[in-house]
Design a protein around this motif. Structure first.
Motif, PDB file in Angstrom:
ATOM      1  N   THR A  71      43.085   0.878 -74.485  1.00 25.80           N
ATOM      2  CA  THR A  71      41.946   0.118 -73.969  1.00 25.80           C
ATOM      3  C   THR A  71      41.177  -0.594 -75.078  1.00 25.80           C
ATOM      4  O   THR A  71      40.345  -1.456 -74.793  1.00 25.80           O
ATOM      5  N   PHE A  72      41.438  -0.232 -76.343  1.00 27.52           N
ATOM      6  CA  PHE A  72      40.747  -0.875 -77.462  1.00 27.52           C
ATOM      7  C   PHE A  72      41.400  -2.183 -77.900  1.00 27.52           C
ATOM      8  O   PHE A  72      40.855  -2.890 -78.758  1.00 27.52           O
ATOM      9  N   LEU A  73      42.563  -2.525 -77.338  1.00 30.39           N
ATOM     10  CA  LEU A  73      43.261  -3.733 -77.785  1.00 30.39           C
ATOM     11  C   LEU A  73      42.390  -4.986 -77.713  1.00 30.39           C
ATOM     12  O   LEU A  73      42.367  -5.775 -78.669  1.00 30.39           O
ATOM     13  N   PRO A  74      41.652  -5.226 -76.617  1.00 27.93           N
ATOM     14  CA  PRO A  74      40.792  -6.425 -76.597  1.00 27.93           C
ATOM     15  C   PRO A  74      39.765  -6.441 -77.732  1.00 27.93           C
ATOM     16  O   PRO A  74      39.468  -7.523 -78.274  1.00 27.93           O
ATOM     17  N   LEU A  75      39.233  -5.287 -78.107  1.00 27.74           N
ATOM     18  CA  LEU A  75      38.298  -5.213 -79.235  1.00 27.74           C
ATOM     19  C   LEU A  75      38.991  -5.606 -80.532  1.00 27.74           C
ATOM     20  O   LEU A  75      38.463  -6.403 -81.326  1.00 27.74           O
ATOM     21  N   PHE A  76      40.185  -5.038 -80.766  1.00 26.26           N
ATOM     22  CA  PHE A  76      40.940  -5.377 -81.983  1.00 26.26           C
ATOM     23  C   PHE A  76      41.184  -6.882 -82.048  1.00 26.26           C
ATOM     24  O   PHE A  76      41.031  -7.511 -83.099  1.00 26.26           O
ATOM     25  N   GLN A  77      41.580  -7.466 -80.913  1.00 25.77           N
ATOM     26  CA  GLN A  77      41.896  -8.893 -80.882  1.00 25.77           C
ATOM     27  C   GLN A  77      40.652  -9.745 -81.086  1.00 25.77           C
ATOM     28  O   GLN A  77      40.703 -10.781 -81.760  1.00 25.77           O
ATOM     29  N   ARG A  78      39.518  -9.292 -80.558  1.00 27.36           N
ATOM     30  CA  ARG A  78      38.276 -10.060 -80.719  1.00 27.36           C
ATOM     31  C   ARG A  78      37.852 -10.105 -82.181  1.00 27.36           C
ATOM     32  O   ARG A  78      37.468 -11.172 -82.698  1.00 27.36           O
ATOM     33  N   ILE A  79      37.922  -8.981 -82.883  1.00 27.41           N
ATOM     34  CA  ILE A  79      37.483  -8.967 -84.282  1.00 27.41           C
ATOM     35  C   ILE A  79      38.514  -9.648 -85.178  1.00 27.41           C
ATOM     36  O   ILE A  79      38.158 -10.340 -86.146  1.00 27.41           O
ATOM     37  N   ALA A  80      39.799  -9.507 -84.852  1.00 26.18           N
ATOM     38  CA  ALA A  80      40.825 -10.258 -85.594  1.00 26.18           C
ATOM     39  C   ALA A  80      40.605 -11.753 -85.426  1.00 26.18           C
ATOM     40  O   ALA A  80      40.737 -12.539 -86.378  1.00 26.18           O
ATOM     41  N   SER A  81      40.240 -12.184 -84.223  1.00 28.56           N
ATOM     42  CA  SER A  81      39.965 -13.595 -83.958  1.00 28.56           C
ATOM     43  C   SER A  81      38.705 -14.049 -84.695  1.00 28.56           C
ATOM     44  O   SER A  81      38.637 -15.187 -85.188  1.00 28.56           O
ATOM     45  N   LEU A  84      47.766   1.895 -85.674  1.00 28.64           N
ATOM     46  CA  LEU A  84      48.978   1.114 -85.426  1.00 28.64           C
ATOM     47  C   LEU A  84      48.703  -0.061 -84.492  1.00 28.64           C
ATOM     48  O   LEU A  84      49.099  -1.208 -84.777  1.00 28.64           O
ATOM     49  N   ILE A  85      48.000   0.184 -83.382  1.00 29.89           N
ATOM     50  CA  ILE A  85      47.693  -0.899 -82.442  1.00 29.89           C
ATOM     51  C   ILE A  85      46.791  -1.931 -83.119  1.00 29.89           C
ATOM     52  O   ILE A  85      46.954  -3.149 -82.941  1.00 29.89           O
ATOM     53  N   GLU A  86      45.831  -1.447 -83.917  1.00 22.62           N
ATOM     54  CA  GLU A  86      44.934  -2.354 -84.643  1.00 22.62           C
ATOM     55  C   GLU A  86      45.726  -3.253 -85.593  1.00 22.62           C
ATOM     56  O   GLU A  86      45.491  -4.471 -85.652  1.00 22.62           O
ATOM     57  N   MET A  87      46.675  -2.676 -86.335  1.00 19.89           N
ATOM     58  CA  MET A  87      47.479  -3.472 -87.255  1.00 19.89           C
ATOM     59  C   MET A  87      48.338  -4.478 -86.504  1.00 19.89           C
ATOM     60  O   MET A  87      48.493  -5.632 -86.945  1.00 19.89           O
ATOM     61  N   GLN A  88      48.905  -4.093 -85.371  1.00 20.15           N
ATOM     62  CA  GLN A  88      49.700  -5.031 -84.583  1.00 20.15           C
ATOM     63  C   GLN A  88      48.849  -6.234 -84.160  1.00 20.15           C
ATOM     64  O   GLN A  88      49.297  -7.389 -84.237  1.00 20.15           O
ATOM     65  N   ALA A  89      47.621  -5.960 -83.720  1.00 16.50           N
ATOM     66  CA  ALA A  89      46.745  -7.044 -83.269  1.00 16.50           C
ATOM     67  C   ALA A  89      46.373  -7.972 -84.424  1.00 16.50           C
ATOM     68  O   ALA A  89      46.403  -9.205 -84.279  1.00 16.50           O
ATOM     69  N   PHE A  90      46.030  -7.401 -85.584  1.00 19.77           N
ATOM     70  CA  PHE A  90      45.616  -8.217 -86.723  1.00 19.77           C
ATOM     71  C   PHE A  90      46.784  -9.029 -87.283  1.00 19.77           C
ATOM     72  O   PHE A  90      46.637 -10.222 -87.573  1.00 19.77           O
ATOM     73  N   VAL A  91      47.930  -8.390 -87.464  1.00 17.40           N
ATOM     74  CA  VAL A  91      49.074  -9.098 -88.045  1.00 17.40           C
ATOM     75  C   VAL A  91      49.498 -10.255 -87.143  1.00 17.40           C
ATOM     76  O   VAL A  91      49.786 -11.366 -87.620  1.00 17.40           O
ATOM     77  N   THR A  92      49.511 -10.014 -85.851  1.00 20.91           N
ATOM     78  CA  THR A  92      49.909 -11.068 -84.909  1.00 20.91           C
ATOM     79  C   THR A  92      48.958 -12.265 -84.992  1.00 20.91           C
ATOM     80  O   THR A  92      49.393 -13.418 -85.091  1.00 20.91           O
ATOM     81  N   GLU A  93      47.665 -11.999 -84.987  1.00 17.25           N
ATOM     82  CA  GLU A  93      46.666 -13.075 -85.064  1.00 17.25           C
ATOM     83  C   GLU A  93      46.761 -13.839 -86.375  1.00 17.25           C
ATOM     84  O   GLU A  93      46.756 -15.077 -86.400  1.00 17.25           O
ATOM     85  N   LEU A  94      46.862 -13.124 -87.485  1.00 14.68           N
ATOM     86  CA  LEU A  94      46.774 -13.775 -88.794  1.00 14.68           C
ATOM     87  C   LEU A  94      48.060 -14.512 -89.170  1.00 14.68           C
ATOM     88  O   LEU A  94      48.009 -15.619 -89.713  1.00 14.68           O
ATOM     89  N   VAL A  95      49.213 -13.922 -88.893  1.00 18.07           N
ATOM     90  CA  VAL A  95      50.470 -14.578 -89.256  1.00 18.07           C
ATOM     91  C   VAL A  95      50.738 -15.777 -88.348  1.00 18.07           C
ATOM     92  O   VAL A  95      51.321 -16.780 -88.781  1.00 18.07           O
ATOM     93  N   GLU A  96      50.311 -15.704 -87.100  1.00 17.33           N
ATOM     94  CA  GLU A  96      50.484 -16.845 -86.202  1.00 17.33           C
ATOM     95  C   GLU A  96      49.708 -18.066 -86.707  1.00 17.33           C
ATOM     96  O   GLU A  96      50.170 -19.202 -86.585  1.00 17.33           O
ATOM     97  N   ALA A 116      36.435  -6.374 -91.875  1.00 21.13           N
ATOM     98  CA  ALA A 116      36.855  -6.525 -90.478  1.00 21.13           C
ATOM     99  C   ALA A 116      37.172  -5.172 -89.846  1.00 21.13           C
ATOM    100  O   ALA A 116      36.746  -4.885 -88.718  1.00 21.13           O
ATOM    101  N   THR A 117      37.918  -4.328 -90.552  1.00 24.14           N
ATOM    102  CA  THR A 117      38.278  -3.025 -89.978  1.00 24.14           C
ATOM    103  C   THR A 117      37.077  -2.086 -89.899  1.00 24.14           C
ATOM    104  O   THR A 117      37.043  -1.191 -89.059  1.00 24.14           O
TER     105      THR A 117
END
Length: 554
Positions: free
Chosen positions: A153-163, A496-508, A190-191
């Protein structure tokens, strides 16, 4: 005046260290009178000193774990070193030994007192420092907050701060076209914001540039300030802690000199935040808000309404858990992300493959009318996950952990070794109290586990490795960087989920290249927590640093 203060500080350090060393030597001598057994028959490097053993050389490695990598090549998967005062230390990277110590007999192998008290000085009576039945109580209470379902359920939070981080970089790039950044500093802020909101529903306000919060400044370079390249007096002082009663050790917190003042100031600062958060989210919190909030702190406070003492944490324990989650939940993740993006800057072909994969999944999300990656989308990014795995393996942020058996035991070996007399050893009897250093970083470099290229960063290894055929030692992909068994890191899925969200946002969105100025990155060793962080060779006095060039991806 300054020279007088420095002289007083040095004298205080000398007197305090001398008193503890004398007491430690007395207790060690008494112990040796009544305990004649040991691991003297295990081969290992000669000790450079009775007083320091290998402790000082190990604590002052320029490159974290370079010594154990050398010893692995010379002595095999298990060997003996000397600690301070001539104490034998058994070191191992053996998979079967690690499985036995960390999983099968984990509560018999308790944490070494030096490590426990170092962590206590940082955080207090939290899940990292408590032992035995108290640890079981903490774990039982905290487990629901770290269930796989809840963490998703924290994925949207991870994505918001990565964004948010992504937007800040884009803003910088509008004016310059290229950003030369200290990557680890950005990611640490950020983390820290992530853990503040996810764990406590609290905004640390760390990402907002010059307006960084005091807590962000307090955490900055904590490992470098406290235990990077310690002097001999500090190493010897800490070595006595294994022989000193815990109530006496707690007085160390009040020693009025560095680094104890640095630890105390950070601890006091965090306690201010902790009490503020408890007041805001305690029993008097608005009932409607309490029913909708999902942060970890709220779950712990809700558990405290139980009438069963075994289902509660007192306020001091809650604050200790908050400190532990804040430190462990942002430093380890940010350093892992820093090393991952650093490796991508050095492996351009793999970075390009990752970006193509991410954009391909993004196209599918857009085609189905979606906006954000789901957990299932992130799991489908094989190259991204492999890069995370390989970074966890090759750049272990927690490099090892000392353990001490409470009862006599026999440790099995997957890799037989030769004794000092040439005897082949397939298992090692150990007495209660024997220090055993489990090298996570060393295990992650075993060629027979990870391949002949184990000494290079290569995410594609996971296309050929069958972890199901390996000795099971860890909770994720058979790594031990998050420990294992009942004392495995409770927040590993969160990270792990946090890293997936950040890496996806930043590398894209961004291209990562080495800095314009040629520098060499070293893995600096923070001995008291057995941690590792990046520094620029020859510039470690400036603190943790991962310089990198960032531009918009084409």
């Amino acid at each position: 005046m300054i020279s007088i203060l420095e002289s007083t500080s040095l004298s205080t350090t000398t007197y305090v260290s001398g008193a503890f060393v004398a007491l430690g030597l007395l207790l060690l001598a008494l112990r040796r009178v009544f305990d004649r057994r040991g691991v003297e028959h295990i081969s290992g490097p000669p000790s450079p000193s009775f007083l320091f053993g290998h402790d000082y050389a190990y604590a002052c490695q320029e490159e974290a774990c370079s010594l154990e990598f050398q010893w692995m090549r010379e002595y095999g998967a298990t060997w003996r070193t000397r600690g301070a005062f001539g104490r034998d230390v058994l070191m191992t990277v053996d998979p079967k030994a690690i499985q036995h110590i960390m999983q099968k007999s984990s509560y018999n192998y308790t944490k070494k007192m030096t490590f426990v008290h170092s962590a206590w000085l940082l955080s207090g009576p939290g899940i990292v420092t408590v032992l035995g039945k108290v640890h079981q109580r903490h774990r039982k209470i905290m487990n629901p907050a770290f269930s796989a379902a809840h963490l998703r359920t924290f994925l949207p939070l991870f994505q918001r701060i990565a964004s948010k981080l992504s937007d800040k970089w884009k803003g910088e790039l509008v004016a310059t076209g290229e950003l030369n950044a200290l990557l680890n500093r950005w990611l640490s802020r950020a983390t820290l914001d992530v853990i503040g909101e996810a764990a406590f529903n609290y905004d640390y306000n760390a990402l907002d540039g010059a307006g960084r919060s005091p807590i962000a400044k307090g955490y900055e370079d904590i490992f470098k300030d406290v235990d990077y390249l310690p002097n001999k007096a500090t190493v010897l002082f800490r070595a006595t802690w294994d022989y000193i009663p815990a109530p006496v050790l707690k007085l160390i917190r009040y020693i009025p000199i560095h680094p104890w003042t640095r630890l105390r100031n950070l601890n006091d600062l965090f306690r201010q935040y902790g009490w503020r958060i408890i007041r805001e989210q305690g029993p008097n919190m608005d009932t409607e808000k309490k029913s909708t909030t999902k942060d970890i702190m709220s779950i712990l406070i809700k558990a405290n309404s139980s009438e069963d003492p075994k289902s509660r944490l007192d306020d001091e324990e809650i604050i200790a858990e908050m400190f532990t989650l804040t430190l462990a939940g942002h430093e380890t993740t940010s350093n892992t992300l820093s090393f991952l993006l650093y490796e991508l800057s050095r492996h351009q072909e793999y970075q390009a493959r990752m970006r193509t994969e991410i954009r391909g999944v993004r196209a599918r999300i857009t085609a189905r009318g979606g906006n954000e990656f789901t957990i299932e989308d992130l799991e489908s990014l094989t190259l991204t996950m492999n890069a995370i795995k390989e970074t966890l393996r090759f750049h272990s942020i927690v490099v090892g952990m000392p353990r001490v058996p409470e009862k006599d035991d026999v440790i099995p070996l997957a890799h037989p070794i030769s004794s000092t007399t040439g005897e082949v050893i397939t298992e090692i009897p150990v007495r209660a109290g024997q220090v055993i250093h489990v090298s996570f970083a060393g295990y992650h470099r075993l060629p027979d586990v990870w391949g002949e290229d184990a000494d290079v960063w290569n995410p594609d290894r996971f296309f050929r490795i069958e972890t199901g055929k390996q000795t099971n030692v860890g909770v994720f992909s058979n790594f031990v960087s998050t420990a294992a068994g009942v004392r495995a890191c409770i927040g590993w899925r969160f990270s792990l989920i946090e890293m997936q969200a950040f890496v996806t946002e930043l590398v894209e969105n961004f291209q990562f290249d080495p800095p314009a100025e040629k520098v060499e990155i070293q893995r600096a060793f923070a001995g008291f927590v057995f941690g590792m962080f990046p520094v620029v060779k020859g510039q470690a006095d400036r603190g943790g640093a991962m310089p990198i060039r960032i531009s918009l991806a084409q």
